[in-house]
Motif scaffolding. Sequence first.
Motif, PDB file in Angstrom:
ATOM      1  N   GLY A 109       0.837  -1.160  -0.020  1.00 38.59           N
ATOM      2  CA  GLY A 109      -0.104   0.061  -0.065  1.00 38.59           C
ATOM      3  C   GLY A 109       0.813   1.164   0.053  1.00 38.59           C
ATOM      4  N   MET A 110       0.391   2.289   0.544  1.00 34.63           N
ATOM      5  CA  MET A 110       1.090   3.574   0.629  1.00 34.63           C
ATOM      6  C   MET A 110       0.573   4.176   2.074  1.00 34.63           C
ATOM      7  SD  MET A 110       0.212   4.469  -3.389  1.00 34.63           S
ATOM      8  CE  MET A 110       0.870   6.113  -3.249  1.00 34.63           C
ATOM      9  N   PRO A 111       1.444   3.880   2.977  1.00 36.21           N
ATOM     10  CA  PRO A 111       1.144   4.438   4.334  1.00 36.21           C
ATOM     11  C   PRO A 111       1.586   5.713   4.499  1.00 36.21           C
ATOM     12  CG  PRO A 111       2.217   2.132   4.610  1.00 36.21           C
ATOM     13  CD  PRO A 111       2.176   2.507   3.094  1.00 36.21           C
ATOM     14  N   ALA A 112       0.754   6.572   4.998  1.00 36.53           N
ATOM     15  CA  ALA A 112       0.859   7.991   5.150  1.00 36.53           C
ATOM     16  C   ALA A 112       2.145   8.272   5.753  1.00 36.53           C
ATOM     17  CB  ALA A 112      -0.057   8.776   5.728  1.00 36.53           C
ATOM     18  N   ASN A 113       2.752   7.372   6.819  1.00 38.67           N
ATOM     19  CA  ASN A 113       3.777   7.597   7.665  1.00 38.67           C
ATOM     20  C   ASN A 113       5.064   6.854   7.292  1.00 38.67           C
ATOM     21  OD1 ASN A 113       2.482   5.236   8.124  1.00 38.67           O
ATOM     22  ND2 ASN A 113       3.292   4.992  10.247  1.00 38.67           N
TER      23      ASN A 113
END
Length: 142
Positions: A109-113
């Motif tokens: 995915g593309m975790p914001a952190n």
Amino acid sequence: MKMKKWLAVFMMAFVASPSWAAVAATLYKDPNCGCCEEYVKYLNAHGFAVKAVNSSNMSAIKQQYGSDKLASCHTMRVGQYTVEGHVPVAAIQKMLKAQPKITGISVPGMPANSPGMGPEVKGTLKVYVLNQSEKPQLFSIE
């Protein structure tokens, strides 16, 4: 004169030392992805020499390198390993040092952190092993 010769030998050894050399990597990405560019900057700032390659068929690259089950937006090759997504440098270095018998590692995915997506929050990202298993296996938490 001896001191200059010793200093020259020391400097040559220092420059040639593999621990000080940049780690070469090739990162495959969609040409329109901005977070991929940020991740490349992050890697370059942390001792990697990244060659970014634009691809309009990222699914084929992910299948080729075994990261399609735990996919993110970009796929990187470092030596014999695949690094999928916004994986922190600490996890990549851990893998390269240990040299486990795995395909690679992923932060799906593309975790914001995660690095390249926003401020990295250490200790919050789950890094998974890329392998043929149906159930994801944890590699580390970075």
